[in-house]
Design a protein around this motif. Structure first.
Motif, PDB file in Angstrom:
ATOM      1  N   ALA A  68       0.837  -1.207   0.000  1.00 50.25           N
ATOM      2  CA  ALA A  68       0.000   0.000   0.000  1.00 50.25           C
ATOM      3  C   ALA A  68       0.872   1.258   0.000  1.00 50.25           C
ATOM      4  CB  ALA A  68      -0.924  -0.001   1.215  1.00 50.25           C
ATOM      5  N   PHE A  69       1.973   1.238   0.766  1.00 50.92           N
ATOM      6  CA  PHE A  69       2.888   2.384   0.780  1.00 50.92           C
ATOM      7  C   PHE A  69       3.520   2.591  -0.591  1.00 50.92           C
ATOM      8  CE2 PHE A  69       3.630   2.062   5.581  1.00 50.92           C
ATOM      9  CZ  PHE A  69       2.755   3.097   5.843  1.00 50.92           C
ATOM     10  N   VAL A  70       3.894   1.518  -1.259  1.00 49.62           N
ATOM     11  CA  VAL A  70       4.483   1.632  -2.594  1.00 49.62           C
ATOM     12  C   VAL A  70       3.488   2.294  -3.543  1.00 49.62           C
ATOM     13  CG1 VAL A  70       5.216   0.296  -4.613  1.00 49.62           C
ATOM     14  CG2 VAL A  70       6.172  -0.226  -2.367  1.00 49.62           C
ATOM     15  N   ALA A  71       2.231   1.866  -3.497  1.00 55.12           N
ATOM     16  CA  ALA A  71       1.214   2.464  -4.375  1.00 55.12           C
ATOM     17  C   ALA A  71       1.002   3.938  -4.031  1.00 55.12           C
ATOM     18  CB  ALA A  71      -0.099   1.695  -4.248  1.00 55.12           C
ATOM     19  N   GLY A  74       4.219   5.941  -4.841  1.00 52.53           N
ATOM     20  CA  GLY A  74       4.387   5.967  -6.292  1.00 52.53           C
ATOM     21  C   GLY A  74       3.472   7.003  -6.929  1.00 52.53           C
ATOM     22  N   SER A  75       2.224   7.066  -6.469  1.00 53.17           N
ATOM     23  CA  SER A  75       1.285   8.075  -6.971  1.00 53.17           C
ATOM     24  C   SER A  75       1.750   9.475  -6.596  1.00 53.17           C
ATOM     25  CB  SER A  75      -0.111   7.827  -6.392  1.00 53.17           C
ATOM     26  OG  SER A  75      -0.596   6.584  -6.821  1.00 53.17           O
ATOM     27  N   ALA A  76       2.223   9.625  -5.361  1.00 52.87           N
ATOM     28  CA  ALA A  76       2.680  10.936  -4.895  1.00 52.87           C
ATOM     29  C   ALA A  76       3.901  11.404  -5.680  1.00 52.87           C
ATOM     30  CB  ALA A  76       2.987  10.889  -3.406  1.00 52.87           C
ATOM     31  N   LEU A  77       4.783  10.486  -6.037  1.00 50.04           N
ATOM     32  CA  LEU A  77       5.953  10.883  -6.833  1.00 50.04           C
ATOM     33  C   LEU A  77       5.512  11.519  -8.145  1.00 50.04           C
ATOM     34  CD1 LEU A  77       8.394   7.885  -6.233  1.00 50.04           C
ATOM     35  CD2 LEU A  77       8.716  10.254  -5.486  1.00 50.04           C
ATOM     36  N   GLY A  88      12.305   1.598  -9.673  1.00 45.42           N
ATOM     37  CA  GLY A  88      12.558   1.060  -8.339  1.00 45.42           C
ATOM     38  C   GLY A  88      12.657   2.123  -7.255  1.00 45.42           C
ATOM     39  N   THR A  89      12.534   3.398  -7.647  1.00 43.53           N
ATOM     40  CA  THR A  89      12.636   4.482  -6.667  1.00 43.53           C
ATOM     41  C   THR A  89      11.625   4.309  -5.550  1.00 43.53           C
ATOM     42  OG1 THR A  89      13.554   6.091  -8.211  1.00 43.53           O
ATOM     43  CG2 THR A  89      12.346   6.973  -6.336  1.00 43.53           C
ATOM     44  N   THR A  90      10.408   3.962  -5.900  1.00 40.85           N
ATOM     45  CA  THR A  90       9.362   3.835  -4.884  1.00 40.85           C
ATOM     46  C   THR A  90       9.703   2.734  -3.888  1.00 40.85           C
ATOM     47  OG1 THR A  90       7.768   4.539  -6.545  1.00 40.85           O
ATOM     48  CG2 THR A  90       6.888   3.620  -4.532  1.00 40.85           C
ATOM     49  N   LEU A  91      10.216   1.612  -4.369  1.00 44.86           N
ATOM     50  CA  LEU A  91      10.586   0.521  -3.469  1.00 44.86           C
ATOM     51  C   LEU A  91      11.721   0.940  -2.539  1.00 44.86           C
ATOM     52  CD1 LEU A  91      10.440  -2.482  -5.954  1.00 44.86           C
ATOM     53  CD2 LEU A  91       8.810  -1.933  -4.144  1.00 44.86           C
ATOM     54  N   VAL A  92      12.722   1.611  -3.079  1.00 47.31           N
ATOM     55  CA  VAL A  92      13.844   2.083  -2.259  1.00 47.31           C
ATOM     56  C   VAL A  92      13.350   3.099  -1.242  1.00 47.31           C
ATOM     57  CG1 VAL A  92      16.044   3.338  -2.305  1.00 47.31           C
ATOM     58  CG2 VAL A  92      15.563   1.588  -4.030  1.00 47.31           C
ATOM     59  N   LEU A  93      12.469   4.002  -1.669  1.00 47.63           N
ATOM     60  CA  LEU A  93      11.921   5.018  -0.785  1.00 47.63           C
ATOM     61  C   LEU A  93      11.154   4.384   0.371  1.00 47.63           C
ATOM     62  CD1 LEU A  93      11.351   8.024  -0.189  1.00 47.63           C
ATOM     63  CD2 LEU A  93       9.352   7.825  -1.682  1.00 47.63           C
ATOM     64  N   VAL A  94      10.289   3.430   0.079  1.00 45.37           N
ATOM     65  CA  VAL A  94       9.518   2.761   1.130  1.00 45.37           C
ATOM     66  C   VAL A  94      10.445   2.017   2.081  1.00 45.37           C
ATOM     67  CG1 VAL A  94       7.834   0.929   1.588  1.00 45.37           C
ATOM     68  CG2 VAL A  94       7.379   2.637  -0.179  1.00 45.37           C
ATOM     69  N   ALA A  95      11.439   1.320   1.551  1.00 45.85           N
ATOM     70  CA  ALA A  95      12.381   0.606   2.415  1.00 45.85           C
ATOM     71  C   ALA A  95      13.137   1.572   3.323  1.00 45.85           C
ATOM     72  CB  ALA A  95      13.365  -0.204   1.567  1.00 45.85           C
ATOM     73  N   ALA A  96      13.590   2.685   2.780  1.00 48.12           N
ATOM     74  CA  ALA A  96      14.328   3.671   3.575  1.00 48.12           C
ATOM     75  C   ALA A  96      13.449   4.269   4.663  1.00 48.12           C
ATOM     76  CB  ALA A  96      14.877   4.772   2.672  1.00 48.12           C
ATOM     77  N   ILE A  97      12.218   4.608   4.316  1.00 49.44           N
ATOM     78  CA  ILE A  97      11.309   5.203   5.297  1.00 49.44           C
ATOM     79  C   ILE A  97      10.961   4.196   6.390  1.00 49.44           C
ATOM     80  CG2 ILE A  97       8.959   6.066   5.638  1.00 49.44           C
ATOM     81  CD1 ILE A  97       9.249   7.471   2.903  1.00 49.44           C
ATOM     82  N   MET A  98      10.644   2.972   6.007  1.00 52.42           N
ATOM     83  CA  MET A  98      10.274   1.974   7.010  1.00 52.42           C
ATOM     84  C   MET A  98      11.450   1.659   7.930  1.00 52.42           C
ATOM     85  SD  MET A  98       7.694  -0.521   4.963  1.00 52.42           S
ATOM     86  CE  MET A  98       6.518  -0.920   6.237  1.00 52.42           C
ATOM     87  N   PHE A  99      12.632   1.603   7.387  1.00 53.19           N
ATOM     88  CA  PHE A  99      13.816   1.378   8.224  1.00 53.19           C
ATOM     89  C   PHE A  99      14.021   2.556   9.166  1.00 53.19           C
ATOM     90  CE2 PHE A  99      18.389   1.787   9.019  1.00 53.19           C
ATOM     91  CZ  PHE A  99      18.613   0.574   9.650  1.00 53.19           C
ATOM     92  N   ALA A 100      13.896   3.772   8.657  1.00 55.98           N
ATOM     93  CA  ALA A 100      14.146   4.969   9.462  1.00 55.98           C
ATOM     94  C   ALA A 100      13.127   5.123  10.583  1.00 55.98           C
ATOM     95  CB  ALA A 100      14.141   6.212   8.571  1.00 55.98           C
ATOM     96  N   ILE A 101      11.860   4.871  10.302  1.00 49.37           N
ATOM     97  CA  ILE A 101      10.850   5.079  11.347  1.00 49.37           C
ATOM     98  C   ILE A 101      10.851   3.963  12.383  1.00 49.37           C
ATOM     99  CG2 ILE A 101       9.405   6.520   9.864  1.00 49.37           C
ATOM    100  CD1 ILE A 101       7.464   4.177   9.606  1.00 49.37           C
ATOM    101  N   ALA A 102      11.587   2.894  12.124  1.00 46.00           N
ATOM    102  CA  ALA A 102      11.728   1.837  13.126  1.00 46.00           C
ATOM    103  C   ALA A 102      12.659   2.278  14.253  1.00 46.00           C
ATOM    104  CB  ALA A 102      12.263   0.559  12.479  1.00 46.00           C
ATOM    105  N   ILE A 103      13.450   3.307  13.991  1.00 38.50           N
ATOM    106  CA  ILE A 103      14.361   3.841  15.002  1.00 38.50           C
ATOM    107  C   ILE A 103      13.546   4.723  15.945  1.00 38.50           C
ATOM    108  CG2 ILE A 103      16.381   5.316  15.363  1.00 38.50           C
ATOM    109  CD1 ILE A 103      17.185   4.558  12.450  1.00 38.50           C
ATOM    110  N   PRO A 104      13.681   4.535  17.248  1.00 37.24           N
ATOM    111  CA  PRO A 104      12.932   5.394  18.173  1.00 37.24           C
ATOM    112  C   PRO A 104      13.211   6.873  17.886  1.00 37.24           C
ATOM    113  CG  PRO A 104      13.957   3.597  19.360  1.00 37.24           C
ATOM    114  CD  PRO A 104      14.485   3.547  17.947  1.00 37.24           C
TER     115      PRO A 104
END
Length: 168
Positions: A68-71, A74-77, A88-104
């Motif tokens: 859902a985040f990728v969709a 991707g639309s927002a881009l 693949g930008t959207t996939l990299v973006l989602v991975a980076a954001i999900m990794f970053a927000i996992a940090i307190p």
């Protein structure tokens, strides 16, 4: 590939803990009583691993979140004129954001979300101002949406009464 392998190993380890929960709880209780109680509660939380149907349901719903985040991103881009970034930008973006927000961090990951999204987009070729605008707007829309959905859920659960601790 490394992340996928680590995730598979973690799921296998959790399945072993669930299947041997009595032994794990006994071992933990032998060290500390509170640790044994923690292991029992944790193993109970893993009950989805005891049912193939529930495990499939949990897996599909978990996979649905990043999809859902990728969709969405991707639309927002495209809305921000960033549709010409590499494949693949959207996939990299989602991975980076999900990794970053996992940090307190601060509530709603304020700052961390924006830094991760902006930095990732700039590194992939987006203009800095447009990347920052993308991060601010998409995060604001997400936070407002979750606040609204939370308010609706709280209302359905009985409003302020749902926030009071249960009487013992």
């Amino acid at each position: 590939a490394v992340g996928a392998a680590a995730a598979c190993i973690l799921v296998a380890l959790l399945a072993v803990i669930y299947r041997r929960r009595a032994q794990a709880a006994a071992w933990a209780s032998g060290h500390r009583q509170w640790l044994g109680q923690l292991v029992v509660g944790f193993a109970d939380g893993l009950s989805a691993l005891g049912s193939r149907r529930r495990l499939v349901e949990a897996s599909l719903s978990t996979i649905g979140v990043p999809v859902a985040f990728v969709a969405t991103y991707g639309s927002a881009l495209y809305a921000f004129g960033l549709g010409g970034l590499p494949a693949g930008t959207t996939l990299v973006l989602v991975a980076a954001i999900m990794f970053a927000i996992a940090i307190p961090s601060a509530p709603s990951s304020v700052g961390v979300f924006h830094a991760a999204a902006t930095w990732t987009l700039i590194e992939l070729g987006a203009p800095a101002a447009r990347a920052a605008a993308f991060a601010l707007v998409t995060h604001a829309i997400g936070v407002v949406t979750f606040i609204g959905l939370g308010a609706i859920a709280l209302s359905e659960l009985g409003g302020r009464a749902a926030l009071r601790p249960p009487r013992v």
